[in-house]
Design a protein around this motif. Structure first.
Motif, PDB file in Angstrom:
ATOM      1  N   PHE A   1     -10.654 -35.962  18.770  1.00  0.00           N
ATOM      2  CA  PHE A   1     -10.907 -36.237  20.179  1.00  0.00           C
ATOM      3  C   PHE A   1     -11.504 -34.968  20.784  1.00  0.00           C
ATOM      4  N   ILE A   2     -12.739 -35.048  21.232  1.00  0.00           N
ATOM      5  CA  ILE A   2     -13.506 -33.877  21.671  1.00  0.00           C
ATOM      6  C   ILE A   2     -13.688 -33.929  23.182  1.00  0.00           C
ATOM      7  N   ASP A   3     -13.316 -32.832  23.832  1.00  0.00           N
ATOM      8  CA  ASP A   3     -13.345 -32.774  25.296  1.00  0.00           C
ATOM      9  C   ASP A   3     -14.059 -31.487  25.712  1.00  0.00           C
TER      10      ASP A   3
ATOM     11  N   ALA B   1     -24.180 -34.509  23.162  1.00  0.00           N
ATOM     12  CA  ALA B   1     -24.160 -35.726  22.338  1.00  0.00           C
ATOM     13  C   ALA B   1     -25.175 -35.634  21.209  1.00  0.00           C
ATOM     14  N   ASN B   2     -26.353 -35.108  21.493  1.00  0.00           N
ATOM     15  CA  ASN B   2     -27.383 -34.966  20.455  1.00  0.00           C
ATOM     16  C   ASN B   2     -26.946 -33.983  19.377  1.00  0.00           C
ATOM     17  N   THR B   3     -26.239 -32.936  19.804  1.00  0.00           N
ATOM     18  CA  THR B   3     -25.715 -31.976  18.831  1.00  0.00           C
ATOM     19  C   THR B   3     -24.706 -32.645  17.909  1.00  0.00           C
ATOM     20  N   LEU B   4     -23.793 -33.419  18.487  1.00  0.00           N
ATOM     21  CA  LEU B   4     -22.813 -34.134  17.668  1.00  0.00           C
ATOM     22  C   LEU B   4     -23.501 -35.099  16.714  1.00  0.00           C
ATOM     23  N   LYS B   5     -24.484 -35.808  17.233  1.00  0.00           N
ATOM     24  CA  LYS B   5     -25.208 -36.796  16.431  1.00  0.00           C
ATOM     25  C   LYS B   5     -25.863 -36.138  15.217  1.00  0.00           C
ATOM     26  N   SER B   6     -26.392 -34.939  15.419  1.00  0.00           N
ATOM     27  CA  SER B   6     -27.090 -34.247  14.330  1.00  0.00           C
ATOM     28  C   SER B   6     -26.123 -33.742  13.253  1.00  0.00           C
ATOM     29  N   GLN B   7     -24.841 -33.627  13.603  1.00  0.00           N
ATOM     30  CA  GLN B   7     -23.855 -33.105  12.662  1.00  0.00           C
ATOM     31  C   GLN B   7     -23.129 -34.188  11.878  1.00  0.00           C
ATOM     32  N   ILE B   8     -23.346 -35.442  12.262  1.00  0.00           N
ATOM     33  CA  ILE B   8     -22.596 -36.542  11.667  1.00  0.00           C
ATOM     34  C   ILE B   8     -23.226 -37.010  10.354  1.00  0.00           C
TER      35      ILE B   8
ATOM     36  N   CYS C   1     -18.609 -41.747  18.876  1.00  0.00           N
ATOM     37  CA  CYS C   1     -18.839 -42.476  20.123  1.00  0.00           C
ATOM     38  C   CYS C   1     -18.626 -41.542  21.311  1.00  0.00           C
ATOM     39  N   ARG C   2     -19.238 -41.913  22.431  1.00  0.00           N
ATOM     40  CA  ARG C   2     -18.879 -41.303  23.709  1.00  0.00           C
ATOM     41  C   ARG C   2     -17.728 -42.120  24.253  1.00  0.00           C
ATOM     42  N   TYR C   3     -16.557 -41.518  24.293  1.00  0.00           N
ATOM     43  CA  TYR C   3     -15.360 -42.266  24.639  1.00  0.00           C
ATOM     44  C   TYR C   3     -15.282 -42.545  26.139  1.00  0.00           C
ATOM     45  N   ALA C   4     -15.497 -41.486  26.916  1.00  0.00           N
ATOM     46  CA  ALA C   4     -15.506 -41.628  28.382  1.00  0.00           C
ATOM     47  C   ALA C   4     -15.892 -40.278  28.970  1.00  0.00           C
TER      48      ALA C   4
ATOM     49  N   VAL D   1     -14.561 -28.497  13.736  1.00  0.00           N
ATOM     50  CA  VAL D   1     -13.852 -27.782  14.807  1.00  0.00           C
ATOM     51  C   VAL D   1     -14.406 -26.375  14.968  1.00  0.00           C
ATOM     52  N   ARG D   2     -14.663 -25.688  13.849  1.00  0.00           N
ATOM     53  CA  ARG D   2     -15.221 -24.328  13.934  1.00  0.00           C
ATOM     54  C   ARG D   2     -16.556 -24.343  14.674  1.00  0.00           C
ATOM     55  N   GLN D   3     -17.387 -25.320  14.369  1.00  0.00           N
ATOM     56  CA  GLN D   3     -18.695 -25.408  15.021  1.00  0.00           C
ATOM     57  C   GLN D   3     -18.557 -25.667  16.523  1.00  0.00           C
TER      58      GLN D   3
END
Length: 272
Positions: free
Chosen positions: A148-150, A174-181, A189-192, A211-213
């Motif tokens: 869960f990322i906040d 979001a784009n950064t997360l997408k590139s790491q998946i 997902c974008r939770y809220a 988590v380190r990233q």
């Protein structure tokens, strides 16, 4: 949502020796955009209205059809079906169960349903997507780690720079997360609001790497951004597979809140 919930049925068929003119008239009569081509009880192709438009009406269906149509099972998730459509560059998938054709699903049908699940700002899936994935994994007792990322101090970012900049930060993050998946074994997902959820099947070592990233401070739109990650997995909860997915999200969220609280205490130790 699975393919079986949106498929079109029954499937209308035609034999390859029929004329293109006859196929066009049949499609028009049935108000459909394609026919499955069968011969001797076997599926040999699929012919669409587009195929017919570029083929002389006196030719036969075998000359116009696409051979080797791709098929999928009804219990496959629609986002996986979407990936299959794009992988093979096709517009339709036959839906088969136990070797029997039960329906047909089109790119338009899948795209329409996926649009309901997508967050319009980031293009990521919404919480209903991650819930469906998580509940399915729990049902099949497949181990996974949930993060869960906040974003840290996002409210202050909005107050200082304004909501349009805040939106830009959300999109960039979001784009950064997408590139790491890793799409083969991870779900995002974008939770809220400024909250995101990742499910990974790769285990705790992969979680530590993510988590380190995310702990590293970066700059989006010249705004300093960092994130806190709370996580939960089978080692954190002995009753992991007996818990509702919603409870796992809650535990991961609370783990992140606890980390933030500890960080704030370390920065601002009590005076006394």
């Amino acid at each position: 949502m699975k393919v079986g919930e949106i498929l079109s049925s029954p499937v209308h068929t035609i034999t390859p020796d029929k004329s293109v003119r006859y196929a066009a008239e049949l499609m028009n009569e049935l108000k459909i955009g394609s026919l499955v081509v069968t011969e001797g009880g076997e599926t040999v192709g699929i012919v669409t209205s587009r195929d017919l438009r570029v083929t002389h009406p006196n030719r036969i269906v075998a000359d116009a059809m696409s051979r080797d149509p791709k098929s999928i099972e009804p219990d496959v998730y629609i986002w996986n079906a979407w990936d299959l459509l794009n992988e093979f560059g096709v517009e339709r998938l036959l839906v088969c169960e136990d070797g029997r054709m039960v329906g047909l699903v089109t790119r338009g049908q899948i795209s329409g349903k996926l649009s309901e699940l997508r967050d319009p700002l980031t293009g990521l899936y919404r919480s209903a997507y991650i819930a469906a994935v998580g509940e399915d994994l729990l049902k099949r007792r497949v181990p996974f780690e949930l993060m869960f990322i906040d974003l840290d101090n996002f409210r202050e970012i909005n107050k200082t720079y304004g909501h349009p900049v805040g939106d830009d930060v959300i999109v960039s993050f979001a784009n950064t997360l997408k590139s790491q998946i890793d799409k083969s074994s991870e779900y995002l997902c974008r939770y809220a609001g400024d909250e995101f959820v990742i499910i990974t099947l790769q285990g705790e070592q992969r979680v530590r790497g993510i988590v380190r990233q995310l702990r590293q401070t970066v700059y989006f739109c010249q705004v300093e951004v960092s994130a806190t990650v709370g996580k939960v997995g089978p080692r954190d909860a002995p009753d992991f597979f007996d818990l509702p997915f919603r409870e796992l999200v809650t535990r991961a969220s609370l783990a992140g809140t606890k980390l933030k609280s500890h960080a704030d205490t370390a920065k601002n130790p009590p005076v006394g």
